[in-house]
Design an enzyme around this catalytic site. Structure first.
Site, mmCIF file in Angstrom:
data_model
loop_
_atom_site.group_PDB
_atom_site.id
_atom_site.type_symbol
_atom_site.label_atom_id
_atom_site.label_comp_id
_atom_site.label_asym_id
_atom_site.label_seq_id
_atom_site.Cartn_x
_atom_site.Cartn_y
_atom_site.Cartn_z
ATOM 1 N N ILE A 1 0.828 -1.204 0.000
ATOM 2 C CA ILE A 1 0.000 0.000 0.000
ATOM 3 C C ILE A 1 0.862 1.253 0.000
ATOM 4 O O ILE A 1 0.573 2.229 -0.701
ATOM 5 C CB ILE A 1 -0.948 -0.005 1.214
ATOM 6 C CG1 ILE A 1 -1.936 -1.163 1.119
ATOM 7 C CG2 ILE A 1 -1.713 1.321 1.316
ATOM 8 C CD1 ILE A 1 -2.759 -1.374 2.377
ATOM 9 N N TYR B 1 -1.764 -7.927 17.240
ATOM 10 C CA TYR B 1 -1.989 -7.066 16.073
ATOM 11 C C TYR B 1 -3.289 -6.284 16.240
ATOM 12 O O TYR B 1 -3.334 -5.073 15.997
ATOM 13 C CB TYR B 1 -2.036 -7.910 14.801
ATOM 14 C CG TYR B 1 -2.215 -7.094 13.545
ATOM 15 C CD1 TYR B 1 -1.146 -6.382 13.012
ATOM 16 C CD2 TYR B 1 -3.442 -7.043 12.890
ATOM 17 C CE1 TYR B 1 -1.303 -5.633 11.855
ATOM 18 C CE2 TYR B 1 -3.605 -6.290 11.744
ATOM 19 C CZ TYR B 1 -2.536 -5.579 11.223
ATOM 20 O OH TYR B 1 -2.691 -4.826 10.086
#
Length: 278
Positions: free
Chosen positions: A15, A165
């Site tokens: 990204i 996470y």
């Protein structure tokens, strides 16, 4: 974005690479904040060729090393007099508990403490450069997460990669909303975006079935949301908001709790040995 200066962390792949390309195509000067300079230089050459914009500048940004982050800020401020856009894109998702150079649990250190420290150091320049923007990448997994303030770094509880996470991604949203409140009226907007489920190197440690790109967005598609927040004129005054792709939505209820935002802020300052707020 012509004549604007942007920093994109993790810009050598995924990204971040596509976001840097989009900003370069719009005329920005883009600092590619990469940990690995060899990979970063290869990406820089590709980005210059793809965008036709020579203003892609490689600088080392290592979110797992506070000394290198300080060095980056010193070099950046010596070279550039302004900062119009800061994109916190880089992140990790390890399967086992590891530590940063400064002894922090890696997931929490790289995904939250590193960006927090970098933003703290660059905040005066962002304010002097107003109107400016901060864009933070998160994940929809923050909806399922909680922040364990008694054991932020899994020193006591058993480490689980997904849990760590998710907690770090909730911290990203809490940080964004807390920062937006602190910068209100100063000409700096701060927004957070879940780019979608994207096939990137983030899942390189995941089981093989989770690494399969089938059904996932491409990095270029995943960059659409962050690029929208970074460059769209109609969003110039919007701050403290959560997006999924290019659509504004409500984040998790827990992330909206101001007391939780402030508790994480205070804990982060303490861990990084930064002065407490007055």
């Amino acid at each position: 974005m012509k004549d604007k200066v942007a920093i994109v962390t993790g810009a050598n792949t995924g990204i971040g690479f596509e976001l840097a390309r989009g900003l370069l195509e719009r005329g920005a000067t883009v600092v590619l904040g990469c940990r690995d300079l060899k990979k970063g230089e290869a990406a820089r050459l590709q980005l210059v060729e793809a965008s036709g914009n020579q203003n892609a500048v490689l600088m080392q940004v290592d979110l797992a090393n506070l000394a290198r982050l300080r060095n980056f800020v010193t070099k950046f401020e010596a070279r550039f007099s302004r900062l119009d856009l800061l994109v916190h894109n880089a992140g990790v998702w390890p399967r086992t508990r590891r530590k940063t150079e400064d002894g922090f649990e890696l997931t929490f250190g790289v995904n939250h403490l590193g960006p927090f420290f970098l933003n703290h150091a660059l905040r005066p320049l962002l304010e002097r450069s107003a109107p400016s923007r901060v864009v933070v990448l998160t994940s929809s997994l923050h909806f399922e997460a909680t922040v364990d303030f008694e054991d932020l770094q899994f020193k006591v509880r058993r480490f689980h990669g997904g849990t760590a996470y998710g907690q770090s991604k909730l911290c990203n949203v809490l940080f964004t909303l807390g920062l937006a409140r602190r910068l209100e009226g100063r000409g700096v907007t701060v927004n957070v975006v879940h780019p979608g489920v994207v096939a990137t190197e983030l899942s390189r440690e995941a089981p093989e079935n989770a690494r399969n790109p089938r059904g996932k967005l491409t990095p270029k598609e995943g960059a659409e949301g962050p690029l929208h927040l970074a460059s769209s004129p109609e969003l110039a005054a919007l701050s403290g908001q959560y997006f999924e792709g290019t659509r504004q939505k409500s984040p998790s209820a827990s992330s909206l709790d101001v007391a939780t935002q402030d508790r994480l802020w205070a804990a982060s300052l303490a861990l990084l040995k930064l002065p407490p707020e007055t």
